[in-house]
Every structure is written in structure tokens, then in C-alpha cells.
Design an enzyme around this catalytic site. Structure first.
Site, PDB file in Angstrom:
ATOM      1  N   CYS A 114      -3.192 -31.522 -96.396  1.00 60.37           N
ATOM      2  CA  CYS A 114      -4.308 -30.726 -96.241  1.00 60.37           C
ATOM      3  C   CYS A 114      -4.489 -29.458 -96.804  1.00 60.37           C
ATOM      4  CB  CYS A 114      -3.448 -30.277 -94.537  1.00 60.37           C
ATOM      5  SG  CYS A 114      -4.314 -32.867 -93.549  1.00 60.37           S
ATOM      6  N   HIS A 248      -8.929 -24.953 -92.518  1.00 57.78           N
ATOM      7  CA  HIS A 248      -8.825 -26.237 -92.054  1.00 57.78           C
ATOM      8  C   HIS A 248      -9.541 -27.348 -90.944  1.00 57.78           C
ATOM      9  CE1 HIS A 248      -7.847 -30.582 -93.537  1.00 57.78           C
ATOM     10  NE2 HIS A 248      -5.860 -30.035 -92.248  1.00 57.78           N
ATOM     11  N   ASN A 278     -11.359 -34.771 -90.385  1.00 68.48           N
ATOM     12  CA  ASN A 278      -9.514 -34.564 -91.378  1.00 68.48           C
ATOM     13  C   ASN A 278     -10.310 -34.773 -92.829  1.00 68.48           C
ATOM     14  OD1 ASN A 278      -8.298 -33.275 -92.605  1.00 68.48           O
ATOM     15  ND2 ASN A 278      -6.830 -33.217 -90.926  1.00 68.48           N
TER      16      ASN A 278
HETATM   17  N1  COA Z   1      -8.296 -43.241 -78.477  1.00 69.56           N
HETATM   18  C1  COA Z   1      -7.905 -43.466 -76.990  1.00 69.56           C
HETATM   19  N2  COA Z   1      -6.568 -43.400 -76.957  1.00 69.56           N
HETATM   20  C2  COA Z   1      -5.708 -42.407 -77.619  1.00 69.56           C
HETATM   21  C3  COA Z   1      -5.743 -41.577 -79.256  1.00 69.56           C
HETATM   22  C4  COA Z   1      -7.156 -42.817 -79.418  1.00 69.56           C
HETATM   23  N3  COA Z   1      -7.966 -42.831 -80.293  1.00 69.56           N
HETATM   24  N4  COA Z   1      -4.771 -42.187 -79.646  1.00 69.56           N
HETATM   25  C5  COA Z   1      -4.641 -41.699 -79.016  1.00 69.56           C
HETATM   26  N5  COA Z   1      -4.173 -42.025 -77.368  1.00 69.56           N
HETATM   27  C6  COA Z   1      -4.018 -41.987 -76.417  1.00 69.56           C
HETATM   28  C7  COA Z   1      -2.007 -42.123 -76.409  1.00 69.56           C
HETATM   29  O1  COA Z   1      -1.736 -43.545 -76.893  1.00 69.56           O
HETATM   30  C8  COA Z   1      -1.156 -41.794 -75.512  1.00 69.56           C
HETATM   31  O2  COA Z   1      -1.684 -42.799 -73.924  1.00 69.56           O
HETATM   32  P1  COA Z   1      -0.177 -43.137 -73.692  1.00 69.56           P
HETATM   33  O3  COA Z   1       0.251 -41.570 -72.850  1.00 69.56           O
HETATM   34  O4  COA Z   1      -0.719 -44.288 -72.373  1.00 69.56           O
HETATM   35  O5  COA Z   1       1.164 -42.929 -74.552  1.00 69.56           O
HETATM   36  C9  COA Z   1      -2.713 -40.396 -74.794  1.00 69.56           C
HETATM   37  O6  COA Z   1      -3.793 -40.760 -75.476  1.00 69.56           O
HETATM   38  C10 COA Z   1      -2.142 -39.025 -75.120  1.00 69.56           C
HETATM   39  O7  COA Z   1      -1.831 -39.303 -76.738  1.00 69.56           O
HETATM   40  P2  COA Z   1      -1.358 -38.162 -77.495  1.00 69.56           P
HETATM   41  O8  COA Z   1      -1.042 -37.955 -79.059  1.00 69.56           O
HETATM   42  O9  COA Z   1      -0.082 -37.822 -76.273  1.00 69.56           O
HETATM   43  O10 COA Z   1      -2.451 -36.736 -77.332  1.00 69.56           O
HETATM   44  P3  COA Z   1      -2.728 -35.781 -77.573  1.00 69.56           P
HETATM   45  O11 COA Z   1      -3.218 -34.810 -76.471  1.00 69.56           O
HETATM   46  O12 COA Z   1      -1.630 -34.982 -78.708  1.00 69.56           O
HETATM   47  O13 COA Z   1      -3.722 -36.059 -78.403  1.00 69.56           O
HETATM   48  C11 COA Z   1      -4.104 -35.622 -81.231  1.00 69.56           C
HETATM   49  C12 COA Z   1      -3.619 -36.282 -80.420  1.00 69.56           C
HETATM   50  C13 COA Z   1      -3.929 -36.813 -82.662  1.00 69.56           C
HETATM   51  C14 COA Z   1      -5.682 -35.468 -80.479  1.00 69.56           C
HETATM   52  C15 COA Z   1      -3.495 -34.359 -80.445  1.00 69.56           C
HETATM   53  O14 COA Z   1      -1.878 -34.574 -81.277  1.00 69.56           O
HETATM   54  C16 COA Z   1      -3.794 -33.503 -82.381  1.00 69.56           C
HETATM   55  O15 COA Z   1      -4.548 -33.632 -82.749  1.00 69.56           O
HETATM   56  N6  COA Z   1      -2.592 -33.362 -83.144  1.00 69.56           N
HETATM   57  C17 COA Z   1      -3.057 -32.469 -84.148  1.00 69.56           C
HETATM   58  C18 COA Z   1      -3.141 -33.631 -85.829  1.00 69.56           C
HETATM   59  C19 COA Z   1      -3.864 -32.881 -86.831  1.00 69.56           C
HETATM   60  O16 COA Z   1      -3.874 -32.072 -86.622  1.00 69.56           O
HETATM   61  N7  COA Z   1      -3.021 -33.459 -88.048  1.00 69.56           N
HETATM   62  C20 COA Z   1      -3.862 -33.450 -89.000  1.00 69.56           C
HETATM   63  C21 COA Z   1      -3.234 -31.966 -89.666  1.00 69.56           C
HETATM   64  S1  COA Z   1      -3.165 -31.626 -91.071  1.00 69.56           S
END
Ligand code: COA
Length: 321
Positions: A114, A248, A278
Site C-alpha cells: 500500500c 492512504h 482500500n
Molecule cells: N463483519 C462482521 N464482523 C467482523 C468482520 C466483518 N466484516 N470482520 C471481523 N469481524 C469480527 C471478528 O471476527 C471479531 O469477532 P469476535 O470478537 O467474535 O472474535 C470482531 O469482529 C472484532 O474483530 P477485530 O479484528 O478485533 O476488529 P477490529 O475492531 O480490530 O476491526 C479492522 C477490524 C480490520 C476493521 C481493523 O482492525 C482495521 O481497520 N485494521 C487495519 C486494517 C488495514 O487498514 N489494513 C490495511 C493497511 S494498508
């Protein structure tokens, strides 16, 4: 006055097919509400069967050349950032070169996930400053839909496809415009936080994107904040001097975190993640293209760009348009 590089052209391309959160929720255990509140994403464009990194990159590149008022004969180099190349080789950049009829240039790809566009911009800027190129076409083009695990709700809802491009042109005008500096970083010990498991060198693996979302989130806010500080400190500038943040577009919460750190009002931050999701290396040039064409970003504005991605790689670029 030594040569420096001016951002002289902007272009973007998004595939026609738009997929909403509701459409994903019809096939996956997720919801529009979860995706919107955690990421700010409402929809994304996904590639059709004939869209590739090269075809989309060529469309964006053509628009950037037209904006700059240049012909293919004016272009000395094509640098293309992608994590989803058409082939292992030749580089997607040479496919774009051929498609656009650019004859007198060298072309190669840059792989920094990215952050790829910031890396490509820094590389192009160095060629211009060294006098090795007068006009460089810099492209970010991605088809992440082809490396996503569509059964993994934690990743597949986050990404979209598209391409963005700029032209960098040599200038020796003493008007303060152009790329002021770029700042690149990577930390390979964090490579397992965001990666693709497999490629042509490891065909036995699945070739899907894998991510530790929470860890990436934590690193993104801290590393991007220090990266924007670094860019401003290099020029003795402060937060108030920045006209536009073009970040980004990974997640609205990361964007807002960095915007707050800069004390920039939200209307000075260019946001496309809500409509594009993204698009990896394409996200910064797509956002730049949109804001230049709709008249928000104007000649003379100070623009701060930043990105973080798999590697981890991250960096920033400061430019006066
Ligand atoms: N829909 C519903 N539930 C979802 C889900 C979706 N699409 N994706 C994950 N979950 C669930 C998980 O299974 C978890 O459930 P559990 O608590 O029962 O295990 C819960 O939501 C929380 O998951 P978690 O991964 O801890 O959520 P989060 O608050 O960290 O949010 C992201 C997840 C991916 C949105 C967040 O971590 C994020 O934005 N990270 C950066 C990612 C990014 O930008 N990457 C690219 C960088 S270039």
C-alpha cells in the site's frame, strides 16, 4: 536553481462494477453497519474480467498525460507500483508503456504494497533531480479482488480495485512549487502482519491476503503520525502550513487519527475510502486526482501525502502544487 519535480498531471480509473456492503452481507457473515462503523467504507469498485493492473494503469496514465498536456514521446520513464501485477514478468509498467505507445522510456515496477505509490514517487523524484528523466509517469494500479480470500470477512470487505497516476516533470523555476521531499521507511520484522501467502515462487500456497488487523491498525496510526511529523520538520513547517492531507485510504479511523494529530479540520483531508475502499498503491493518486479535478486542491497548495502497507512499509511526501 537545481532541478526539482513538479506534479504536472493527474489521472484515475475505477472499474465500472460497484459492490455495496449490503451485497457483501448477502454472501458473508457481515453487515453494512459493521463495515461502515469500523472502516468508513460503504462500497468499492471491483475489476471486471478484462480489467488488469496494466489495463487500468494505462487508463489512469493516459488521463495523467492528457492533463499534463504531454504526448507519449515526452515521457522518459514509467514507474508502476503494484502488488497485483499481470505477470511475474515482464513488469506491468512495460505493458503500460506498450499500451500507451511510449517509445523512448525505461519502465519498471515497484513492490511496496500500500506504500507503493509513495515509494514510486520518491524514486521518480530522484530520477528527475539527477537529470536522468524530464517527465516520469508514476502509476499505482491494483486488483486486490484477485488476491482476497472471499470467505475471510476480516479482510475481503476492506479492499477495492482501481488505478491512479501522476506525471512528474522537471522544473528549474524558483517558485517553491514541486516535491519538497519524500521520506521512506520499512521494517521487515513486521512482515507477517500483512502479507500474501504464496506467489509464483511458492505456487503450493493459496496466494491470498492475510492480515492481523488490530496490529496493523496500531502500527498505522503511530508510524503515519511520525512520518508526517518527519516531513514537516524537514522543512521547518508546522501543522498550520498544510493545506491538504492526502492519506492512504485504508480506514476512516486511521485517517481521522492522523488528521487529528495534524490538527487539520476534516474538510482539509481528502477522503475516498467511503466509496473506493482500500485500493492499496492506487489510493493516494486516486484521491489526489479527485481533489485536483474537483477544484479543492489548487496550484500553490501544500499537500502532505502518506501511506503504510505490507512490509511493513510506510512513508510520506510533501509537495507544493
Ligand atoms: N463483519 C462482521 N464482523 C467482523 C468482520 C466483518 N466484516 N470482520 C471481523 N469481524 C469480527 C471478528 O471476527 C471479531 O469477532 P469476535 O470478537 O467474535 O472474535 C470482531 O469482529 C472484532 O474483530 P477485530 O479484528 O478485533 O476488529 P477490529 O475492531 O480490530 O476491526 C479492522 C477490524 C480490520 C476493521 C481493523 O482492525 C482495521 O481497520 N485494521 C487495519 C486494517 C488495514 O487498514 N489494513 C490495511 C493497511 S494498508
Amino acid at each position: 536553481m537545481a532541478k526539482h519535480s513538479l506534479l504536472s498531471g493527474f489521472g484515475g480509473y475505477l472499474p465500472d462494477r460497484v459492490v455495496t456492503n449490503a451485497e457483501l452481507a448477502a454472501q458473508l457473515d457481515t453487515s453494512d453497519e459493521w463495515i461502515r462503523t469500523r472502516t468508513g467504507i460503504t462500497r468499492r469498485h471491483l475489476a471486471g474480467p478484462n480489467d488488469t493492473a496494466a489495463s487500468m494503469g494505462a487508463q489512469a496514465g493516459r488521463r495523467a498525460m492528457e492533463y499534463a498536456g504531454l504526448t507519449p514521446d515526452d515521457i522518459d520513464a514509467v514507474l508502476l507500483a503494484t502488488a497485483t501485477p499481470d505477470q511475474a514478468f515482464p513488469a506491468t509498467a512495460v505493458r503500460v508503456q506498450a499500451e500507451l505507445g511510449i517509445k523512448h522510456a525505461f519502465a519498471f515496477d515497484i513492490a511496496a504494497a500500500c506504500s507503493g505509490f509513495i515509494y514510486a514517487l520518491a524514486t521518480a523524484d530522484a530520477f528527475v533531480r539527477a537529470g536522468q528523466a524530464r517527465n516520469v509517469l508514476v502509476i499505482g494500479s491494483e486488483v486486490y479482488s484477485r488476491i482476497l480470500d472471499w470467505s475471510d470477512r476480516g479482510t475481503c470487505v476492506l479492499f477495492g480495485d482501481g488505478a491512479g497516476a501522476v506525471v512528474l516533470s522537471a522544473s528549474d523555476a524558483d517558485d517553491g512549487r514541486g516535491i519538497l521531499s519524500t521520506h521512506l521507511h520499512s521494517d521487515g520484522t513486521l512482515g507477517d502482519l500483512l502479507y500474501v501467502d504464496g506467489a509464483v515462487g511458492q505456487p503450493e500456497k493459496s496466494g491470498h491476503l492475510r492480515m492481523s488487523g488490530r496490529d496493523v491498525f496500531r502500527h498505522a496510526v503511530s508510524k503515519l503520525s511520525s512520518s508526517v511529523d518527519e516531513a514537516l520538520q524537514a522543512h521547518g513547517l508546522s501543522y498550520e502550513d498544510v493545506d491538504w492531507l492526502v492519506p492512504h485510504q485504508a480506514n476512516i479511523r486511521i485517517i481521522e487519527g492522523v488528521g487529528k494529530k495534524l490538527r487539520l479540520p476534516p474538510e482539509r483531508v481528502v477522503v475516498t475510502v467511503d466509496r473506493h475502499a482500500n485500493t492499496s498503491a492506487a489510493s493516494v493518486p486516486l484521491a489526489l486526482d479527485e481533489a485536483v479535478r474537483d477544484g479543492r486542491i489548487r496550484k500553490g497548495d501544500l499537500v502532505l501525502m502518506e501511506a503504510l502497507g505490507g512490509g511493513l512499509t510506510w512513508g510520506s511526501a510533501l509537495a507544493r502544487l
